[in-house]
Design a protein around this motif. Structure first.
Motif, PDB file in Angstrom:
ATOM      1  N   LEU A  39       0.821  -1.214   0.000  1.00 60.72           N
ATOM      2  CA  LEU A  39       0.000   0.000   0.000  1.00 60.72           C
ATOM      3  C   LEU A  39       0.852   1.261   0.000  1.00 60.72           C
ATOM      4  O   LEU A  39       0.478   2.276  -0.588  1.00 60.72           O
ATOM      5  N   GLY A  40       2.009   1.209   0.628  1.00 63.30           N
ATOM      6  CA  GLY A  40       2.891   2.370   0.674  1.00 63.30           C
ATOM      7  C   GLY A  40       3.347   2.827  -0.704  1.00 63.30           C
ATOM      8  O   GLY A  40       3.677   3.997  -0.907  1.00 63.30           O
ATOM      9  N   GLU A  41       3.355   1.898  -1.668  1.00 57.71           N
ATOM     10  CA  GLU A  41       3.768   2.244  -3.029  1.00 57.71           C
ATOM     11  C   GLU A  41       2.826   3.255  -3.672  1.00 57.71           C
ATOM     12  O   GLU A  41       3.222   3.997  -4.577  1.00 57.71           O
ATOM     13  N   LEU A  42       1.565   3.279  -3.205  1.00 54.46           N
ATOM     14  CA  LEU A  42       0.595   4.190  -3.796  1.00 54.46           C
ATOM     15  C   LEU A  42       0.988   5.650  -3.570  1.00 54.46           C
ATOM     16  O   LEU A  42       0.632   6.525  -4.366  1.00 54.46           O
ATOM     17  N   ASN A  47      -0.209   9.091  -5.686  1.00 52.92           N
ATOM     18  CA  ASN A  47      -0.288  10.419  -5.068  1.00 52.92           C
ATOM     19  C   ASN A  47       0.486  10.376  -3.764  1.00 52.92           C
ATOM     20  O   ASN A  47       0.284   9.472  -2.952  1.00 52.92           O
ATOM     21  N   GLU A  48       1.350  11.328  -3.548  1.00 53.49           N
ATOM     22  CA  GLU A  48       2.182  11.331  -2.342  1.00 53.49           C
ATOM     23  C   GLU A  48       1.352  11.458  -1.067  1.00 53.49           C
ATOM     24  O   GLU A  48       1.811  11.138   0.034  1.00 53.49           O
ATOM     25  N   ASN A  49       0.103  11.934  -1.216  1.00 50.32           N
ATOM     26  CA  ASN A  49      -0.804  12.068  -0.076  1.00 50.32           C
ATOM     27  C   ASN A  49      -1.967  11.078  -0.164  1.00 50.32           C
ATOM     28  O   ASN A  49      -3.062  11.344   0.364  1.00 50.32           O
ATOM     29  N   HIS A  50      -1.713   9.952  -0.830  1.00 50.61           N
ATOM     30  CA  HIS A  50      -2.785   8.967  -1.007  1.00 50.61           C
ATOM     31  C   HIS A  50      -3.341   8.518   0.351  1.00 50.61           C
ATOM     32  O   HIS A  50      -2.606   8.220   1.277  1.00 50.61           O
ATOM     33  N   VAL A  51      -4.664   8.487   0.442  1.00 44.97           N
ATOM     34  CA  VAL A  51      -5.330   8.055   1.669  1.00 44.97           C
ATOM     35  C   VAL A  51      -5.191   6.542   1.825  1.00 44.97           C
ATOM     36  O   VAL A  51      -5.276   5.791   0.853  1.00 44.97           O
ATOM     37  N   ARG A 134      -6.471  11.632  -4.477  1.00 44.96           N
ATOM     38  CA  ARG A 134      -5.830  11.055  -3.291  1.00 44.96           C
ATOM     39  C   ARG A 134      -6.371   9.658  -2.970  1.00 44.96           C
ATOM     40  O   ARG A 134      -6.018   9.074  -1.950  1.00 44.96           O
ATOM     41  N   TRP A 135      -7.219   9.152  -3.835  1.00 44.42           N
ATOM     42  CA  TRP A 135      -7.720   7.776  -3.693  1.00 44.42           C
ATOM     43  C   TRP A 135      -7.806   7.177  -5.091  1.00 44.42           C
ATOM     44  O   TRP A 135      -8.660   7.544  -5.891  1.00 44.42           O
ATOM     45  N   SER A 136      -6.911   6.270  -5.412  1.00 41.71           N
ATOM     46  CA  SER A 136      -6.866   5.670  -6.750  1.00 41.71           C
ATOM     47  C   SER A 136      -7.675   4.377  -6.780  1.00 41.71           C
ATOM     48  O   SER A 136      -7.262   3.367  -6.215  1.00 41.71           O
ATOM     49  N   GLN A 137      -8.815   4.437  -7.455  1.00 43.36           N
ATOM     50  CA  GLN A 137      -9.645   3.232  -7.608  1.00 43.36           C
ATOM     51  C   GLN A 137      -8.866   2.137  -8.345  1.00 43.36           C
ATOM     52  O   GLN A 137      -8.931   0.953  -7.979  1.00 43.36           O
ATOM     53  N   HIS A 139      -5.605   1.566  -8.521  1.00 45.02           N
ATOM     54  CA  HIS A 139      -4.550   0.920  -7.750  1.00 45.02           C
ATOM     55  C   HIS A 139      -5.115   0.004  -6.673  1.00 45.02           C
ATOM     56  O   HIS A 139      -4.509  -1.029  -6.341  1.00 45.02           O
ATOM     57  N   MET A 140      -6.263   0.355  -6.121  1.00 43.06           N
ATOM     58  CA  MET A 140      -6.907  -0.547  -5.172  1.00 43.06           C
ATOM     59  C   MET A 140      -7.331  -1.841  -5.879  1.00 43.06           C
ATOM     60  O   MET A 140      -7.144  -2.942  -5.350  1.00 43.06           O
ATOM     61  N   ALA A 141      -7.883  -1.697  -7.064  1.00 42.13           N
ATOM     62  CA  ALA A 141      -8.282  -2.886  -7.823  1.00 42.13           C
ATOM     63  C   ALA A 141      -7.065  -3.719  -8.228  1.00 42.13           C
ATOM     64  O   ALA A 141      -7.133  -4.953  -8.281  1.00 42.13           O
TER      65      ALA A 141
END
Length: 266
Positions: A39-42, A47-51, A134-137, A139-141
């Motif tokens: 998850l840290g890779e996101l 985004n450097e501030n990814h939730v 700040r929330w990549s759908q 990357h979560m998928a």
């Protein structure tokens, strides 16, 4: 519970098909580990501030991720011309509107069974300076194992890359998926293809990289034309409501080998 969640999503979309002008294919559903070590890779690639999921729901265990494919008719309508087709613009907005209702429905169903669930407020916010969310759908998928990224930066699933992705964070006790160990992109797998680069009207997409400003410039051209279908990202990163049209394109998705399925057969 995986089967229950999948059925909730499939049944809701099937019911919506009866009254919606936009139609959809059968969704793909996956479950990402809310504490996955990658998850840290996101915060490096998205985004450097990814939730993080636990910032959305403190006791989060998984992120329900689902990909809703566009129909063949919608995709084929968007192959020609510089600007998006009306069918593509409508499908984009109708699908995002569907997600808002479907996610609320899914949260209600999960809470009725004693679970907690929530949607990241950042999922529909868009920073118009950084041109990132700040929330990549996607990357979560990806973390859920629904697909791998193509040269066009889209997630290539078993049902292609033409569609939309949404997510719900929850504390379900289920075994999560994991990122694919192989590439679904022909170019990334063996250096062949690159059709999506040729399909990009703005020159934003190249084999060497991706120019967000050029891409957004063409999306803005489409928004000036398509003002009747709504705007999924009416609020910017600061929460200000903006009067824009449909900021769409999709040319690098339509007319490519990965449009409807992953092009590589294992």
């Amino acid at each position: 519970m995986k089967a229950y969640v999948t059925a909730c999503i499939e049944d809701y979309i099937a019911a919506c098909q009866k009254t919606s002008e936009t139609k959809w294919g059968t969704p793909l559903v996956g479950f990402a580990d809310a504490r996955h070590p990658r998850l840290g890779e996101l915060r490096k690639v998205a985004n450097e501030n990814h939730v993080m999921p636990w910032e959305v729901l403190p006791d989060a265990t998984v992120v329900v991720c689902y990909f809703v494919p566009f129909t063949r008719e919608t995709v084929l309508s968007n192959r020609e011309g510089r600007l998006s087709s009306p069918e593509w613009a409508r499908a984009y907005e109708d699908t995002n509107a569907l997600f808002a209702r479907l996610n609320a429905h899914l949260i209600e169903r999960l809470e009725a069974r004693g679970y907690r669930a929530a949607v990241s407020p950042e999922a529909t916010a868009f920073d118009r300076e950084a041109l990132r969310s700040r929330w990549s759908q996607r990357h979560m998928a990806w973390l859920a194992g629904l697909g791998s990224f193509g040269l066009n930066n889209m997630l290539i699933t078993d049902r292609g890359c033409c569609g939309r992705i949404s997510t719900v964070v929850t504390n379900l006790d289920v075994t999560p998926g994991r990122p694919l160990a192989v590439e679904n992109c022909l170019y990334k797998r063996g250096g062949q293809c690159g059709v999506c680069v040729k399909r990009c009207p703005s020159g934003a997409l190249t084999k060497a990289g991706y120019d967000r400003q050029k891409c957004f410039g063409l999306c803005s051209e489409n928004a000036a034309v398509y003002r009747d279908f709504g705007n999924s990202y009416a609020a910017d990163a600061a929460g200000e409501i903006l009067d824009t049209g449909s900021e769409v394109c999709g040319k690098c998705l339509a007319g490519v080998p990965c449009a409807f399925q992953k092009p590589i057969k294992e």
